[in-house]
Design an enzyme around this catalytic site. Sequence first.
Site, mmCIF file in Angstrom:
data_model
loop_
_atom_site.group_PDB
_atom_site.id
_atom_site.type_symbol
_atom_site.label_atom_id
_atom_site.label_comp_id
_atom_site.label_asym_id
_atom_site.label_seq_id
_atom_site.Cartn_x
_atom_site.Cartn_y
_atom_site.Cartn_z
ATOM 1 N N LYS A 192 0.881 -1.182 0.000
ATOM 2 C CA LYS A 192 0.000 0.000 0.000
ATOM 3 C C LYS A 192 0.910 1.220 0.000
ATOM 4 C CE LYS A 192 -3.467 0.290 -0.134
ATOM 5 N NZ LYS A 192 -4.541 0.632 -1.078
ATOM 6 N N HIS A 220 -10.192 -7.260 -3.975
ATOM 7 C CA HIS A 220 -9.820 -6.184 -3.065
ATOM 8 C C HIS A 220 -10.247 -6.514 -1.640
ATOM 9 C CE1 HIS A 220 -11.293 -2.475 -0.980
ATOM 10 N NE2 HIS A 220 -10.130 -2.014 -1.362
HETATM 11 O O1 GLR Z 1 -6.654 -1.743 -2.529
HETATM 12 C C1 GLR Z 1 -7.142 -0.746 -1.988
HETATM 13 O O2 GLR Z 1 -7.339 0.264 -2.617
HETATM 14 C C2 GLR Z 1 -7.481 -0.822 -0.561
HETATM 15 O O3 GLR Z 1 -7.241 -1.817 0.028
HETATM 16 C C3 GLR Z 1 -8.123 0.284 0.085
HETATM 17 C C4 GLR Z 1 -8.120 0.108 1.585
HETATM 18 O O4 GLR Z 1 -9.047 0.987 2.135
HETATM 19 C C5 GLR Z 1 -6.742 0.305 2.173
HETATM 20 O O5 GLR Z 1 -6.059 1.280 1.466
HETATM 21 C C6 GLR Z 1 -6.807 0.689 3.602
HETATM 22 O O6 GLR Z 1 -7.583 0.076 4.349
HETATM 23 O O7 GLR Z 1 -6.049 1.573 4.026
HETATM 24 MG MG MG Z 2 -6.436 -0.741 -4.396
#
Ligand code: GLR
Ligand code: MG
Length: 429
Positions: free
Chosen positions: A198, A325
Amino acid sequence: MVQEELLGQVSISGVTITPVAFTDPPLLNAVGVHEPYALRAVVQVHTDAGISGLGETYGDAGHLQRLQVAAEAVTGADVFNINLLRQRVAAALARDTVQGGHGMSGMVTGSSTADRVLSPFDVAALDIQGKLLGRPVSDLLGGAVRESVPFSGYLFYKWAGHPGHDEDSWGAAVDPDGVVRQARRMVDEYGFSALKLKAGVFHPDQEIAAMEALREEFPDLPLRIDPNAAWSVETSIRVGHALDGVLEYLEDPTPGIEGMAQVRQAVSMPLATNMCVVSFADVPPAVAAGAVDVILSDHHFWGGLRRSQALAGITETFGLGLSMHSNSHLGISLAAMVHLAAATPNLDYACDTHWPWKDPDEDVVLPGALRFTDGAVPVPTAPGLGVELDQDGLEKLHQQYLECGLRGRDDTGYMQRINPEYELRSPRW
Ligand SMILES: O=C([O-])C(=O)C[C@H](O)[C@@H](O)C(=O)[O-]
Ligand SMILES: [Mg+2]
């Protein structure tokens, strides 16, 4: 043996919606940082056959209000008629004026409200159908094509602990060494055979260095990076060139279908999204623009397991890849994801999961039904989802919800309370 109740309609007699909160580490992302608790709602659908089913969804206040509207609308419907459940939910929400409640801290707001609200009812209905028929949900979805579902290790930049709290067991990951340390523990403990970082948190050069360090440490693992649209088209292309040959796919480098299409023309690796294609209405323009190669499904906003299978048919038709996701979730959602992935032949990639970030002692399902072996979760074979509600766990996490004071996910607001200079920007670099 098929039970007698199946001879007639099995009606929904009521719904119990329980908001819960579970502890969450300070995970950094493009919009801020995770608060000390993640919110979810547990949806129990009851029937006149005396069998109940489970669904899990977001716990934001606006979403809870909509769930309540939907709960009243589906009461009395046949639990085998998910099309009718959807019609009733959509009709009940047609004049929806509730604000917010998307559960994604601003990262995914364009998904269909009706599909997002329907999702836990669809999952619970399938859980009930499976229990009545004595068959796992994967059978109701067409049958499992794999015995276990591979997941990717979901790496986050993070602080050592929430400000004012002790360091958590994962410690800090704010540079390439920290990311590699975290990845090593995840791979050793869970056996993941793919890794996703991330990103969108630090300067892109630092994040490129982190990916290169991961490649050196794990020469054979597929790697992905997801900055949640924190980069301009130009920056995305620069990063794409720098990571040529390193990435399995590049996820949501830049905002919007048009921007993604521009990046797509200039980089060699596949582009994936869970931001610019989040509902059926987004698919035609994304396909026409050639914006993405891989869509990340998520039954929580694509309308449940049946509608996610419709998405799988669409990606197959258009020659697109399909991945999955995840954001913070509990065991009901993991079970639902596993059944869906097991029964989706063209799910081409290891699925995302936030599971390692959850305290193993906090859940709303009894332990034992779900486990990771070699980075994959064996598909439960017991009837329905194959998980059982843990009443004590549910009560504990509900109390935690009442006491924690959080009523919506707000990664940006939390970051700004810690660092008043913090500004939300997309793209940031
Ligand atoms: O693949 C993604 O965009 C995510 O998993 C979004 C999520 O909300 C993730 O960024 C988080 O929980 O911080
Ligand atoms: Mg994503």
